[in-house]
Design an enzyme around this catalytic site. Structure first.
Site, PDB file in Angstrom:
ATOM      1  N   LYS A 103       0.840  -1.205   0.000  1.00 22.64           N
ATOM      2  CA  LYS A 103       0.000   0.000   0.000  1.00 22.64           C
ATOM      3  C   LYS A 103       0.881   1.264   0.000  1.00 22.64           C
ATOM      4  O   LYS A 103       2.096   1.177   0.072  1.00 22.64           O
ATOM      5  CB  LYS A 103      -0.962  -0.036   1.180  1.00 22.64           C
ATOM      6  CG  LYS A 103      -1.815  -1.335   1.242  1.00 22.64           C
ATOM      7  CD  LYS A 103      -2.890  -1.383   0.169  1.00 22.64           C
ATOM      8  CE  LYS A 103      -3.495  -2.757  -0.093  1.00 22.64           C
ATOM      9  NZ  LYS A 103      -4.213  -3.404   0.979  1.00 22.64           N
TER      10      LYS A 103
HETATM   11  C1  LIG Z   1      -5.141  -4.484   1.571  1.00 20.74           C
HETATM   12  C2  LIG Z   1      -6.636  -4.432   1.539  1.00 20.74           C
HETATM   13  C3  LIG Z   1      -7.455  -4.625   2.674  1.00 20.74           C
HETATM   14  C4  LIG Z   1      -6.967  -5.191   3.973  1.00 20.74           C
HETATM   15  O1  LIG Z   1      -5.898  -4.659   4.511  1.00 20.74           O
HETATM   16  P1  LIG Z   1      -4.847  -5.482   5.432  1.00 20.74           P
HETATM   17  O2  LIG Z   1      -4.117  -4.343   6.042  1.00 20.74           O
HETATM   18  O3  LIG Z   1      -4.007  -6.307   4.514  1.00 20.74           O
HETATM   19  O4  LIG Z   1      -5.611  -6.293   6.417  1.00 20.74           O
HETATM   20  C5  LIG Z   1      -8.800  -4.399   2.556  1.00 20.74           C
HETATM   21  N1  LIG Z   1      -9.369  -4.035   1.400  1.00 20.74           N
HETATM   22  C6  LIG Z   1      -8.640  -3.894   0.277  1.00 20.74           C
HETATM   23  C7  LIG Z   1      -9.331  -3.500  -0.984  1.00 20.74           C
HETATM   24  C8  LIG Z   1      -7.259  -4.107   0.305  1.00 20.74           C
HETATM   25  O5  LIG Z   1      -6.551  -3.994  -0.834  1.00 20.74           O
END
Ligand SMILES: *Cc1c(COP(=O)(O)O)cnc(C)c1O
Length: 393
Positions: free
Chosen positions: A186
């Protein structure tokens, strides 16, 4: 000349990030402490929200948001067919049924008319997803939610740093809560981590309770009055331990200092891809709408596999041999066996033909490398590899 492998996404860690984490290791606090508060301040300011509540994972943050919204057994939530499973699972943890809406063919963002068809008297929450970093049709989703008395939890795991109609994702104009993820791929990472932004004091309070066992420490809110003593605290709800550590928060805060640079670089990479791909009609980027600016978590394209004369697995494998990592984001969530079972048991089987745009996207989608450290030469290399593998036509 060495040709390093280019993954579809990866973190950018600086010496300052490392120093920020090691400073915490020498301090008095390891888990949730002053660094978490500072990170929350940085998040609140970046989003333009009144409150930011950090969580151990983005998924836990979504879970907390659903709980704060009062989602429970017998309820339904509606989210996008094309998203990471966590966008739906957060409601299933609470005994609710996640149902799915189709996506727009041009952006792959959640389709508002499809949400409207999925709403029933049981629906409690809408969870639009800012797919790839481009905000969803938030104004329309929010208007629909308010017409039906629903809350909106914006899944902004992809869209930190993006804007919608000139305002930052997270400002809360069209969302009751906005969820962020700090997974390494991210925009900003804490290793694992997440947060919820909100302008609602009551939701913020519930989000803080849920991440710390449901324990209240503010005597003004104790059920027992007067306060029995300095040891006293109350477990008022069944919460969890979803705290972020101070080591993670220090990394996140250090990274937040470079969010603007990260997003700027991601946008420059996207612009270069878009320009170079004009020469490759078999590779089609998603449409970017003029009233919003993506922060490009992903760079997703659709490949004309028929014209290329090969399947997607073959394309991925040949790109891999050329040192280019790709991925498919995402398998439509209703296709996963768990959700198929849950939807069938609830008498709501989701058939592929009910999701023509999600299915069409899933058939030929591919995410190309996208992360701030990617150079212009790397992007040129990815496009050259695509030219070699799928041809020009
Ligand atoms: C990465 C992601 C999540 C969850 O995040 P984590 O921090 O990995 O638990 C939720 N929704 C979307 C669309 C994502 O890409």
């Amino acid at each position: 000349m060495s040709t390093p492998f280019l993954p579809y996404g990866r973190q950018s860690i600086s010496e300052d990030d490392i120093a920020a984490v090691t400073a915490v290791l020498r301090s008095d606090f390891l888990t949730q402490g002053p660094e978490v508060e500072r990170f929350e301040t940085a998040l609140r300011e970046a989003g333009g929200a009144k409150h930011a509540i950090a969580y151990s994972h983005g998924t836990a943050a979504l879970f907390g948001a659903c709980w704060a919204a009062g989602v429970g057994p017998g309820d339904e939530i509606v989210t996008s067919a094309i998203t990471f499973a966590a966008s739906a699972n957060c409601a299933a943890y609470l005994g609710a049924l996640p149902v799915f809406a189709d996506v727009r063919a041009d952006t792959c963002g959640i389709d508002v008319a499809s949400i409207e068809r999925a709403i029933t008297p049981r629906t409690k929450v809408l969870i639009p997803v800012d797919f790839t970093g481009q905000p969803a049709d938030l104004a329309q989703v929010y208007a629909l939610a308010k017409k039906h008395g629903l809350l909106v939890i914006e899944d902004a795991a992809h869209s930190l740093g993006a804007t919608y109609q000139g305002e930052s994702v997270g400002c809360g104009r069209y969302a009751d809560m906005t969820m962020l993820s700090f997974h390494p791929v991210k925009h900003v990472t804490t290793g694992e981590g997440g947060a919820v932004l909100t302008n609602d004091d009551n939701l913020a309070q519930r989000l803080r309770l849920f991440r710390n066992h449901g324990i209240e420490r503010d005597e003004a809110r104790f059920v027992a009055q007067p306060n029995p003593g300095p040891w006293y605290h109350e477990m008022q709800e069944l919460g969890h331990n979803f705290r972020l550590t101070d080591m993670q928060a220090a990394l996140g805060r250090s990274q937040m200092g470079r969010l603007g640079l990260f997003v700027e670089r991601r946008r420059a990479i996207a612009a270069l891809y878009a320009e170079l791909l004009l020469d490759l009609p078999r590779v089609r980027p998603l449409v970017q709408l003029p009233d919003r600016a993506s922060s490009y978590h992903l760079y997703a394209v659709q490949i004309d596999l028929a014209a290329a004369g090969k399947g997607r697995a073959e394309v991925m494998q040949q790109l891999r041999q050329l040192g280019i990592g790709t991925q498919v984001h995402y398998i439509p969530v209703y296709r996963h066996p768990y959700h198929q079972r849950a939807l069938a048991a609830a008498g709501k089987p989701h058939l592929p033909e009910q999701f023509p745009n999600a299915e069409a996207y899933y058939a030929d989608a591919l995410s190309l490398p996208m992360y701030p450290a990617l150079t212009d030469d790397d992007v040129t290399r990815v496009v050259a590899a695509l030219r070699q593998v799928v041809g020009v036509g």
